[in-house]
Design a protein around this motif. Structure first.
Motif, PDB file in Angstrom:
ATOM      1  N   SER A  13       0.543  -1.242   0.094  1.00 11.86           N
ATOM      2  CA  SER A  13      -0.063   0.032   0.105  1.00 11.86           C
ATOM      3  C   SER A  13       0.887   1.142  -0.063  1.00 11.86           C
ATOM      4  O   SER A  13       0.372   2.339  -0.636  1.00 11.86           O
ATOM      5  N   PRO A  17       1.355   3.104  -4.729  1.00 11.31           N
ATOM      6  CA  PRO A  17       1.133   4.880  -4.931  1.00 11.31           C
ATOM      7  C   PRO A  17       2.413   5.443  -5.367  1.00 11.31           C
ATOM      8  O   PRO A  17       2.529   6.395  -6.345  1.00 11.31           O
ATOM      9  N   ALA A  20       3.348   4.528  -9.240  1.00 12.48           N
ATOM     10  CA  ALA A  20       2.497   5.181 -10.039  1.00 12.48           C
ATOM     11  C   ALA A  20       2.896   6.549 -10.090  1.00 12.48           C
ATOM     12  O   ALA A  20       2.860   6.901 -11.201  1.00 12.48           O
ATOM     13  N   ALA A  21       3.348   7.280  -8.850  1.00  8.99           N
ATOM     14  CA  ALA A  21       3.734   8.654  -8.993  1.00  8.99           C
ATOM     15  C   ALA A  21       5.019   8.815  -9.844  1.00  8.99           C
ATOM     16  O   ALA A  21       5.166   9.720 -10.219  1.00  8.99           O
ATOM     17  N   LEU A  40      -6.969  -0.751  -2.602  1.00  9.41           N
ATOM     18  CA  LEU A  40      -5.629  -0.229  -3.148  1.00  9.41           C
ATOM     19  C   LEU A  40      -5.591   0.125  -4.618  1.00  9.41           C
ATOM     20  O   LEU A  40      -5.108   1.311  -4.981  1.00  9.41           O
ATOM     21  N   THR A  43      -6.957   3.298  -5.927  1.00  9.96           N
ATOM     22  CA  THR A  43      -5.913   4.490  -5.708  1.00  9.96           C
ATOM     23  C   THR A  43      -4.977   4.720  -7.080  1.00  9.96           C
ATOM     24  O   THR A  43      -4.107   5.670  -6.951  1.00  9.96           O
ATOM     25  N   LEU A  44      -5.186   3.661  -7.823  1.00 11.53           N
ATOM     26  CA  LEU A  44      -4.210   3.619  -8.802  1.00 11.53           C
ATOM     27  C   LEU A  44      -5.030   3.739 -10.120  1.00 11.53           C
ATOM     28  O   LEU A  44      -5.930   3.094 -10.404  1.00 11.53           O
ATOM     29  N   ARG A 123       2.759   9.193   6.088  1.00  5.17           N
ATOM     30  CA  ARG A 123       3.505   9.482   4.532  1.00  5.17           C
ATOM     31  C   ARG A 123       5.034   9.078   4.583  1.00  5.17           C
ATOM     32  O   ARG A 123       5.607   9.102   5.736  1.00  5.17           O
TER      33      ARG A 123
END
Length: 266
Positions: A13, A17, A20-21, A40, A43-44, A123
């Motif tokens: 998790s 992200p 992907a970023a 999950l 969010t992608l 984060r």
């Protein structure tokens, strides 16, 4: 790159992200339980959800198959997967050797180990996370170095034996430290004292240890290193209701004193 992700827990998790970023596509998220995988994948961009068994039986095309699952599950997934010949299959574990892929001779095995602790809602500053790479062949190594470099500015090659020692050190520095803070929290709660009282002390302890030369042993303080027998006895008596913590207190005291003797050449 196109990434096939197995797992939807803490590491997956946090990692998905970030991938992907960085411009990669997580083409699927596969898990034994679909709920976390669906959360999950939502969010992608353009990521499908697959039951783990289906993804192992017929893995969709991907440049890297990433196994972000508990350590004990990695050999099982490696052995059960109907991987395409030459597939790059990668685990993220600190303590598992590259040899875990030996059961699949047509697979190119690899490791992408992030030296960080992961918890929901926290984060992660990925550019600062050390990422350690190991691979079975030069092409796989180059691919993983590029993948790691897209996430972090702190990327290095590390062989399995060194990675195991790094992971062991990380358990002492992070997991055991967190457990001891939990004990401290419980002891203060018994006396109706807020844990926040310890925050400045904990921060200074960590900052001082990270700056210490030649090692944190050089800045050890407290009743154990001073051989303050009355205080040590009072503490152990106060722990009578917690025999496991009492034993741990005695063991840590002995370890601190042994480290001091060694430093003094005694």
């Amino acid at each position: 790159m196109k990434i096939g992700l197995f797992g939807a827990g803490r590491v997956a998790s946090a990692l998905a992200p970030a991938l992907a970023a960085a411009g990669h596509q997580v083409v699927f998220v596969a898990s034994r339980t679909l709920g976390p995988a669906q959360a999950l994948a939502a969010t992608l961009p353009a990521s499908q959800v697959l039951p783990q068994a289906a993804a192992l039986a017929a893995p969709p095309p991907a440049d890297v198959y990433l196994l972000a699952v508990p350590d004990a599950a990695v050999p099982l997934l490696v052995g059960a997967g109907q991987w395409p010949a030459g597939a790059l299959v990668v685990h993220v574990a600190g303590a598992l050797p590259l040899a875990v892929f030996a059961s699949q001779p047509l697979v190119r095995g690899g490791v992408l180990y992030p030296l960080q602790t992961f918890s929901p809602g926290r984060r992660i500053d990925w550019p600062g996370v050390p990422l350690f790479v190991e691979a079975a062949d030069p092409d796989a190594e180059a691919t993983l170095l590029a993948l790691a470099g897209s996430l972090s500015r702190r990327v290095a090659l590390l062989a399995s034996p060194q990675r195991l020692h790094l992971h062991l050190g990380a358990v002492w520095a992070s997991n055991f430290t967190n457990h001891l803070l939990g004990v401290a929290h419980a002891l203060l709660a018994e006396a109706d004292l807020p844990f926040e009282l310890l925050h400045p002390l904990v921060r200074e302890t960590v900052d001082k240890a990270l700056d210490a030369q030649p090692s944190p042993y050089a800045v050890q303080t407290g009743p154990a290193v001073r051989h303050d027998a009355p205080t040590l006895a009072a503490h152990e008596a106060a722990l009578a209701a917690h025999p496991a913590w009492q034993a741990l207190y005695a063991q840590l005291t002995a370890s601190i004193q042994a480290a001091k003797r060694m430093a003094e050449g005694k």
